[in-house]
Design a protein around this motif. Structure first.
Motif, PDB file in Angstrom:
ATOM      1  N   ILE A  85       0.624  -1.342   0.092  1.00  0.00           N
ATOM      2  CA  ILE A  85      -0.039   0.270  -0.148  1.00  0.00           C
ATOM      3  C   ILE A  85       0.791   0.866  -0.072  1.00  0.00           C
ATOM      4  N   MET A  86       1.749   1.006   0.445  1.00  0.00           N
ATOM      5  CA  MET A  86       2.938   2.200   0.631  1.00  0.00           C
ATOM      6  C   MET A  86       3.796   2.275  -0.614  1.00  0.00           C
ATOM      7  N   ILE A  87       4.009   0.969  -0.997  1.00  0.00           N
ATOM      8  CA  ILE A  87       5.305   2.073  -2.091  1.00  0.00           C
ATOM      9  C   ILE A  87       4.539   0.972  -3.472  1.00  0.00           C
ATOM     10  N   GLY A 109       4.954 -14.245   6.376  1.00  0.00           N
ATOM     11  CA  GLY A 109       6.201 -15.377   7.503  1.00  0.00           C
ATOM     12  C   GLY A 109       7.826 -14.850   6.994  1.00  0.00           C
ATOM     13  N   HIS A 110       7.817 -14.388   6.722  1.00  0.00           N
ATOM     14  CA  HIS A 110       8.888 -13.584   6.178  1.00  0.00           C
ATOM     15  C   HIS A 110       9.987 -12.574   7.065  1.00  0.00           C
ATOM     16  N   HIS A 111       8.657 -12.296   8.722  1.00  0.00           N
ATOM     17  CA  HIS A 111       9.115 -11.341   9.240  1.00  0.00           C
ATOM     18  C   HIS A 111       9.109 -12.284  10.504  1.00  0.00           C
ATOM     19  N   ILE A 123       8.742 -17.412  -2.108  1.00  0.00           N
ATOM     20  CA  ILE A 123       7.554 -16.337  -2.397  1.00  0.00           C
ATOM     21  C   ILE A 123       7.935 -14.943  -2.509  1.00  0.00           C
ATOM     22  N   THR A 124       8.565 -15.002  -1.566  1.00  0.00           N
ATOM     23  CA  THR A 124       8.908 -13.429  -1.099  1.00  0.00           C
ATOM     24  C   THR A 124      10.066 -12.924  -2.319  1.00  0.00           C
ATOM     25  N   PHE A 125      11.155 -14.135  -2.593  1.00  0.00           N
ATOM     26  CA  PHE A 125      12.021 -13.504  -3.843  1.00  0.00           C
ATOM     27  C   PHE A 125      11.661 -13.764  -5.567  1.00  0.00           C
ATOM     28  N   THR A 149      19.107  -5.069  -0.347  1.00  0.00           N
ATOM     29  CA  THR A 149      19.238  -5.678   1.152  1.00  0.00           C
ATOM     30  C   THR A 149      17.594  -6.371   1.545  1.00  0.00           C
ATOM     31  N   GLY A 150      16.551  -6.202   1.125  1.00  0.00           N
ATOM     32  CA  GLY A 150      15.666  -7.104   0.963  1.00  0.00           C
ATOM     33  C   GLY A 150      15.717  -7.894   0.381  1.00  0.00           C
ATOM     34  N   VAL A 151      17.059  -8.647  -0.147  1.00  0.00           N
ATOM     35  CA  VAL A 151      17.251 -10.119  -0.791  1.00  0.00           C
ATOM     36  C   VAL A 151      17.991 -10.604   0.434  1.00  0.00           C
ATOM     37  N   PHE A 152      18.872  -9.743   1.580  1.00  0.00           N
ATOM     38  CA  PHE A 152      19.224 -10.359   2.537  1.00  0.00           C
ATOM     39  C   PHE A 152      18.667 -10.617   3.863  1.00  0.00           C
ATOM     40  N   LEU A 153      17.278 -10.116   3.331  1.00  0.00           N
ATOM     41  CA  LEU A 153      16.276 -10.258   4.859  1.00  0.00           C
ATOM     42  C   LEU A 153      15.966 -11.712   3.685  1.00  0.00           C
ATOM     43  N   ALA A 154      15.511 -11.476   3.027  1.00  0.00           N
ATOM     44  CA  ALA A 154      15.041 -12.357   2.676  1.00  0.00           C
ATOM     45  C   ALA A 154      15.294 -13.832   2.811  1.00  0.00           C
ATOM     46  N   VAL A 160      20.318 -16.137   6.477  1.00  0.00           N
ATOM     47  CA  VAL A 160      21.099 -14.273   6.753  1.00  0.00           C
ATOM     48  C   VAL A 160      19.600 -14.071   7.672  1.00  0.00           C
ATOM     49  N   ASN A 161      18.975 -14.125   7.571  1.00  0.00           N
ATOM     50  CA  ASN A 161      18.266 -13.294   7.733  1.00  0.00           C
ATOM     51  C   ASN A 161      17.782 -13.629   9.669  1.00  0.00           C
ATOM     52  N   VAL A 162      18.133 -15.066   9.847  1.00  0.00           N
ATOM     53  CA  VAL A 162      18.774 -14.763  11.444  1.00  0.00           C
ATOM     54  C   VAL A 162      19.579 -14.425  12.197  1.00  0.00           C
ATOM     55  N   PHE A 166      19.940  -3.446  10.632  1.00  0.00           N
ATOM     56  CA  PHE A 166      19.836  -3.887   9.519  1.00  0.00           C
ATOM     57  C   PHE A 166      17.980  -3.343   8.611  1.00  0.00           C
ATOM     58  N   VAL A 167      17.327  -4.685   9.581  1.00  0.00           N
ATOM     59  CA  VAL A 167      15.661  -4.429   9.236  1.00  0.00           C
ATOM     60  C   VAL A 167      15.625  -2.762   9.152  1.00  0.00           C
ATOM     61  N   VAL A 168      15.511  -1.683   9.730  1.00  0.00           N
ATOM     62  CA  VAL A 168      15.462   0.190  10.265  1.00  0.00           C
ATOM     63  C   VAL A 168      16.272   0.827   9.192  1.00  0.00           C
ATOM     64  N   ALA A 169      17.076  -0.270   8.551  1.00  0.00           N
ATOM     65  CA  ALA A 169      17.340   0.227   7.471  1.00  0.00           C
ATOM     66  C   ALA A 169      16.859  -0.017   6.113  1.00  0.00           C
ATOM     67  N   HIS A 170      17.194  -1.545   6.230  1.00  0.00           N
ATOM     68  CA  HIS A 170      15.868  -1.578   4.991  1.00  0.00           C
ATOM     69  C   HIS A 170      14.562  -1.448   4.683  1.00  0.00           C
ATOM     70  N   PHE A 171      14.172  -1.051   5.526  1.00  0.00           N
ATOM     71  CA  PHE A 171      12.942  -0.753   6.027  1.00  0.00           C
ATOM     72  C   PHE A 171      12.633   0.889   5.787  1.00  0.00           C
ATOM     73  N   VAL A 219      13.220   1.707   2.300  1.00  0.00           N
ATOM     74  CA  VAL A 219      12.591   1.595   1.066  1.00  0.00           C
ATOM     75  C   VAL A 219      10.736   2.647   1.786  1.00  0.00           C
ATOM     76  N   MET A 220      10.921   2.959   2.636  1.00  0.00           N
ATOM     77  CA  MET A 220       9.545   3.934   3.264  1.00  0.00           C
ATOM     78  C   MET A 220      10.488   4.962   2.687  1.00  0.00           C
ATOM     79  N   MET A 221      11.182   5.595   4.029  1.00  0.00           N
ATOM     80  CA  MET A 221      11.697   7.340   3.836  1.00  0.00           C
ATOM     81  C   MET A 221      12.032   7.146   2.322  1.00  0.00           C
TER      82      MET A 221
HETATM   83  C1  HEM Z   1      12.899  -6.580  -2.973  1.00  0.00           C
HETATM   84  C2  HEM Z   1      11.681  -6.168  -2.209  1.00  0.00           C
HETATM   85  C3  HEM Z   1      11.689  -6.598  -1.062  1.00  0.00           C
HETATM   86  C4  HEM Z   1      12.048  -8.253  -0.007  1.00  0.00           C
HETATM   87  C5  HEM Z   1      12.351  -9.233  -0.256  1.00  0.00           C
HETATM   88  C6  HEM Z   1      11.835  -7.478   1.028  1.00  0.00           C
HETATM   89  C7  HEM Z   1      12.212  -8.866   2.434  1.00  0.00           C
HETATM   90  C8  HEM Z   1      11.970  -8.248   3.611  1.00  0.00           C
HETATM   91  C9  HEM Z   1      12.244  -9.200   4.470  1.00  0.00           C
HETATM   92  C10 HEM Z   1      12.261 -10.750   4.498  1.00  0.00           C
HETATM   93  C11 HEM Z   1      11.923  -8.567   5.874  1.00  0.00           C
HETATM   94  C12 HEM Z   1      12.262  -9.549   7.301  1.00  0.00           C
HETATM   95  C13 HEM Z   1      13.079  -8.503   7.926  1.00  0.00           C
HETATM   96  C14 HEM Z   1      13.098  -9.392   8.989  1.00  0.00           C
HETATM   97  O1  HEM Z   1      12.917  -8.547  10.080  1.00  0.00           O
HETATM   98  O2  HEM Z   1      13.623 -10.388   9.665  1.00  0.00           O
HETATM   99  C15 HEM Z   1      11.368  -7.215   5.310  1.00  0.00           C
HETATM  100  C16 HEM Z   1      10.909  -6.059   6.521  1.00  0.00           C
HETATM  101  C17 HEM Z   1      10.922  -4.569   6.138  1.00  0.00           C
HETATM  102  N1  HEM Z   1      10.447  -4.524   4.528  1.00  0.00           N
HETATM  103 FE1  HEM Z   1      11.124  -5.413   2.949  1.00  0.00          FE
HETATM  104  N2  HEM Z   1      11.443  -6.314   1.182  1.00  0.00           N
HETATM  105  C18 HEM Z   1      11.035  -5.947   0.105  1.00  0.00           C
HETATM  106  C19 HEM Z   1      10.367  -4.458  -0.037  1.00  0.00           C
HETATM  107  C20 HEM Z   1      10.170  -3.648   1.122  1.00  0.00           C
HETATM  108  C21 HEM Z   1       9.586  -2.299   0.740  1.00  0.00           C
HETATM  109  C22 HEM Z   1       8.761  -1.784  -0.568  1.00  0.00           C
HETATM  110  C23 HEM Z   1       8.829  -2.245   1.563  1.00  0.00           C
HETATM  111  C24 HEM Z   1       7.686  -0.933   2.103  1.00  0.00           C
HETATM  112  C25 HEM Z   1       7.893   0.409   1.271  1.00  0.00           C
HETATM  113  C26 HEM Z   1       9.478  -2.983   2.013  1.00  0.00           C
HETATM  114  C27 HEM Z   1       8.830  -2.533   3.878  1.00  0.00           C
HETATM  115  C28 HEM Z   1       9.111  -3.159   5.479  1.00  0.00           C
HETATM  116  C29 HEM Z   1       9.089  -2.621   6.136  1.00  0.00           C
HETATM  117  C30 HEM Z   1       8.111  -2.110   7.143  1.00  0.00           C
HETATM  118  C31 HEM Z   1       9.808  -4.165   7.090  1.00  0.00           C
HETATM  119  C32 HEM Z   1       9.908  -4.541   8.526  1.00  0.00           C
HETATM  120  C33 HEM Z   1       9.249  -3.879   9.740  1.00  0.00           C
HETATM  121  C34 HEM Z   1       9.204  -4.304  11.078  1.00  0.00           C
HETATM  122  O3  HEM Z   1       9.603  -5.104  11.382  1.00  0.00           O
HETATM  123  O4  HEM Z   1       9.316  -2.969  11.426  1.00  0.00           O
HETATM  124  N3  HEM Z   1       9.770  -3.490   2.291  1.00  0.00           N
HETATM  125  N4  HEM Z   1      11.405  -6.510   4.224  1.00  0.00           N
END
Ligand code: HEM
Ligand SMILES: [Cu+2]
Lengths: 555, 332
Positions: A266-268, A309-311, A328-330, A374-379, A383-385, A392-397, A400-402
């Motif tokens: 909804i955000m992106i 469930g990837h969270h 599915i995330t990949f 960096t979403g790929v690292f997390l998926a 490595v996610n563990v 790292f998660v803070v930076a990732h989101f 993408v969000m900011m």
């Molecule tokens: C290539 C695309 C993306 C992949 C593969 C991906 C993957 C992931 C994964 C696996 C996590 C879980 C990390 C963890 O908590 O251990 C995560 C967290 C998150 N991602 Fe992404 N993500 C992608 C794009 C996005 C986009 C486009 C957004 C939003 C605009 C987004 C927002 C978030 C947020 C908000 C969290 C964490 C929320 C929280 O724990 O408070 N991600 N992402």
């Protein structure tokens, strides 16, 4: 695909140029109870920007506290409240409504050549509900601000003494506002397209709003029910999530992410829509791979429901479930990457104008690429563990969000500012602002990838001295970011009063909103335009007019 | 050894510190899985860096190369095709294969992380706001995790109040502690030394202070430590041991010893006092009442306090109970 145009669909419409939606009615009530989508959108815009300032203030408090490993400014509890408020305000009050409800409300009917959305009263109600929800969030702040994080995980949220109920109830109401907006947009796009505008002649911004609306309508009820159950559990001790009452705390996480992962789309997804518009308009070229971009938004919206469930890879969830979520995330990552390639291919051999909106679009491409990889690292499960619940998660989101949603929002805001207000913003200041925001973003959030990889957990008030340098770097970045937004706020406000008058089409864009005057008349168009071309055809039928500093139909 | 051991047990756990790492990004690798995780991380890292820089380069190149001269010039973009099937298939299929490979490696690594080897040494840990309590096979309890080098160790995790998460960066392992169920993780430490333990799941006020250390002993050192630690406790004056237990067992999270009221009543001056209970009775605080309050905290609740204390039945040996009671008696 480009059928020859009749000049009619590019003609500027007004008969009485001094009459526009801003001046059509007077008095405060003509705003509060207006049914005009443009006024409602403008009220959303102001509310979202005010919320953004509030959320930004909390962000600076959090970052300032983290300048030193121990106490810098505030106490443990105040810190926990500050990051909770920052997250809740930014997610629920800024990013979710930002592009669809604020920018989209004004632009969607204009791009359709329509007079309004399908249900103007429902639209007004969405806004009123938004205000009510925001008031509940603020009430929590005044009573005793919630300290649960924006995720409201149980059993902490059912046992803390802070005012969780008003905050959660606020989010519940905001959910309805979001559902109503989504419903309205779906019906509008189905029913109010002008003669000749087939689905594949819609601007990509509309496709994006459509896909977003589908997610809003399907996912938001789930968070509504979940938050309601949380409230009931807290009030009367019903054991749904709390293990000491026989509930299951992990169930809450499933419910929460079943909504909140789709919510990241909804955000992106609307941001993708804005970027498609900007790249075309400022490269002066039709989009590369229109159908792919249009349909992949829908595909992402659908698949986005299957990855929550990837969270939860470290929640004790079964290995098999984890594997499916990871796979599915990949899969979703690929169409996302392809969109970036499409935008680059659109720029190829274009004539690129680096005005502020385009600078934001380029910043988006840069920052969103980093967010995506960096979403790929997390998926990646193993490595996610290590990375889960770290910086790292803070930076990732934030990337993408900011970096994604907010950057696109800023780009769209500058792009449509002349249309909204009838005034031009100062271009030079705009570019300086965009560059400051871009630098600030990277300075603030890049060090956080290193922090997280080194093991720095998120939501920490105190931290080990070994992390000090990177934290300070990040805080300085946040101040740069703050300065960029402050500058932007100042020149935008000034331009409302003293900016030069905007032409109907300052950028030479070809979508329909640029065919009516700036600001648009009350009824937008005298009659529905007839569309016989793709949304990004006909750049060659427009000519820059030096006198009005805008584009007019070429003879 | 033994004097440093006493210091080790007696002192408030010092702030943990990570040993210097050979890698700028990842912390010092100290377990058998670390190599595998780091390898995959590095692979994704370099792949991402290459892809990102390629995208940035193309973007900057296009923005410079195709920059328009000015609006007045009315330049028109060159006509290019809006499709290119070969190109589009290439940029879809290559990433597809790459992510499939990454997925498979990540999955394998995860299965390894989640499959506990047989015959692993078992240590139980109880997470509560805001401390960790590790219980070893011989019954000894400690707020720090002592483990032998080169041996599989399984940590069985349990939470008393809210969610927590046991995170040992040097081992690349993490697992949530969930009230009402057991979770576990395992590792095999490859380097003797001490490494930080964090709570990674937000748990309220002092979440960021819920730290501990894992101490990896050289072969033989672990067994010797366990025996001595137990004996040392028994040789200490009870009140002194009680003071340490007060901190190590997490009593300090809720009870003060200086008269201030926290979640639970202060211990200062309670011995011998008379207190009103929620069931209307009143109680003189003596040894037997204290014993009951520690082992069966819900039996009688003091007025004005929530019934939130966990039981310590099975977690404290008799001599430890006595030590705690003796300590409380000294708090006048
Ligand atoms: C290539 C695309 C993306 C992949 C593969 C991906 C993957 C992931 C994964 C696996 C996590 C879980 C990390 C963890 O908590 O251990 C995560 C967290 C998150 N991602 Fe992404 N993500 C992608 C794009 C996005 C986009 C486009 C957004 C939003 C605009 C987004 C927002 C978030 C947020 C908000 C969290 C964490 C929320 C929280 O724990 O408070 N991600 N992402
Ligand atoms: Cu997600």
């Amino acid at each position: 695909m480009a059928a020859p145009t009749t000049a009619a669909d590019l003609v500027v419409a007004p008969s009485k140029p001094e009459d526009n939606y801003l001046t059509h009615d007077k008095g405060i009530l003509s705003w509060i109870f207006t049914l005009d989508h443009k006024r409602i959108g403008l009220m959303y815009l102001v509310s979202v920007l005010v919320s953004f300032a509030l959320g930004g203030f909390f962000a600076l408090v959090v970052r300032t506290e983290l300048l030193t490993p121990g106490k810098t400014l505030i106490t443990h509890d105040q810190f926990n409240q500050a990051f909770t408020l920052h997250g809740a305000v930014m997610v629920f009050l800024v990013i979710i409504p930002g592009i669809p409800a604020a920018l989209g409300n004004i632009i969607l009917p204009l791009q359709l050549g329509a007079k309004d959305v399908a249900f103007p009263r429902l639209n007004l109600m969405s806004y009123h509900l938004w205000v009510l929800g925001a008031l509940f969030l603020l009430a929590s702040m005044v009573i005793s601000a919630a300290d649960t994080g924006w995720t409201f995980y149980v059993p902490y949220s059912t046992s803390t003494t802070t005012a969780v109920i008003p905050a959660v109830f606020g989010a519940f109401i905001l959910g309805f506002s979001s559902i109503f907006t989504g419903l309205n947009f779906i019906v509008t796009i189905h029913k109010l397209r002008p003669p000749g505008m087939t689905w594949f002649r819609m601007p990509l911004f509309l496709w994006a709003l459509y896909a977003t609306a589908v997610i809003q309508v399907l996912a938001t009820p789930v968070i509504g029910i979940t938050l309601l159950m949380l409230i009931v559990e807290r009030l009367v001790g019903l054991g749904i999530f709390d293990p000491s009452l026989g509930g299951d705390p992990v169930l809450f996480q499933h419910f929460f992410w079943f909504y909140s992962h789709p919510a990241v789309y909804i955000m992106i997804v609307p941001a993708f829509g804005v970027i498609s518009e900007l790249i075309c308009a400022f490269s002066r070229k039709p989009i590369f791979g229109y159908k792919f971009i249009a349909l992949s938004s829908l595909a992402i919206a659908f698949l986005g429901f299957l990855v929550w469930g990837h969270h939860m890879f470290t929640s004790g969830q079964s290995v098999l479930a984890g594997a499916i979520f990871s796979a599915i995330t990949f899969l979703i990552a690929i169409p996302t990457a392809i969109k970036i390639f499409n935008w680059l291919a659109t720029m190829y051999k274009g004539r690129i104008h680096l005005d502020t909106p385009m600078l934001y679009a380029l910043a988006f491409l840069w920052v969103f690429t980093i967010g995506g990889v960096t979403g790929v690292f997390l998926a990646t499960m193993s490595v996610n563990v290590h990375l889960h619940d770290t910086y790292f998660v803070v930076a990732h989101f934030h990337y993408v969000m900011m970096g994604g949603s907010i950057t696109a929002f800023m780009g769209g805001l500058h792009y449509w500012w002349p249309k909204f207000t009838g005034r031009m913003y100062p271009e030079r200041a705009g570019r300086v602002g965009a560059i400051l925001v871009f630098l600030g973003l990277n300075f603030t959030f890049f060090p956080q990838f290193i922090l997280g990889t080194r093991g720095m957990p998120r939501r920490y008030y105190n931290y080990l001295p070994e992390f000090t340098g990177l934290h300070q770097f990040s805080t300085i970045g946040a101040y740069i970011l703050g300065a960029g937004f402050l500058l932007t706020a100042i020149y935008l406000l000034k331009s409302v009063r003293s900016g030069p008058k905007a032409p109907a089409n300052p950028w030479g864009a070809t979508t329909l909103e640029w065919t009516c005057q700036s600001p648009p008349p009350y009824y937008n168009f005298h009659e529905a335009p007839v569309v016989n071309r793709g949304p990004y055809d006909n750049y060659d039928k427009l000519r820059f007019d030096k006198k009005s500093r805008g584009y007019v139909p070429a003879e | 050894m033994s004097s440093s051991l006493i210091a080790n047990i007696a002192a408030q756990p010092p702030q943990p510190q990570s040993p210097a790492s050979p890698d700028y990004w990842m912390p010092f690798p100290a377990s058998t899985v670390a190599g595998e995780v780091d390898w995959l991380y590095d692979f994704i890292f370099w792949l991402s860096t290459a892809v990102s820089f390629a995208i940035f380069a193309v973007m900057i190149l296009f923005a410079v190369r195709y920059r328009a001269r000015g609006r007045e010039e009315n330049e028109l973009a060159d006509k290019t095709s809006e499709h290119n099937t070969a190109l589009e298939i290439t940029w879809s299929v290559i990433p597809l294969f790459l992510v499939i490979a990454i997925f498979v490696w990540g999955f394998k690594g995860y299965v390894n992380l989640r499959t506990v080897p047989k015959e692993a040494l078992e240590v139980h840990v109880q997470a509560q706001k805001w401390s960790w309590l590790f219980t070893y096979p011989n019954g000894y309890t400690d707020t720090e995790l002592h483990v032998p080098k080169d041996r599989d160790v399984r940590v069985v995790i349990q939470a008393v109040d809210v969610l927590h998460s046991l995170f040992i960066p040097a081992f690349r392992v993490k697992m949530d502690a969930v009230p009402g169920r057991y979770t576990d993780l395992w590792f095999n430490a490859t380097e003797a030394g001490t490494y930080p333990i964090f709570c990674a799941e937000y748990c309220g006020t002092a979440h960021s202070d819920m730290l501990s250390r894992v101490i990896v002993h050289e072969p033989g050192g672990f067994e010797a430590f366990l025996e001595q630690a137990q004996d040392l406790e028994k040789q200490m004056p009870p009140a002194e041991l009680g003071e340490q237990l007060y901190r190590r067992q997490g009593c300090a999270a809720c009870h003060s010893v200086d008269g201030s009221v926290q979640v639970g009543p202060t211990w200062k001056g309670i011995f011998g006092a008379t207190h009103a209970m929620t069931d209307g009775t009143s109680v003189v605080v003596d040894e037997n009442y204290l014993r009951e309050a520690i082992l069966e905290p819900q039996a009688r609740i003091r007025q004005g306090f929530p019934p939130s204390m966990p039981t310590y039945k099975g977690k404290l040996e008799d001599y430890q109970l006595t030590a705690l009671i003796e300590y409380i008696k000294t708090l006048k």
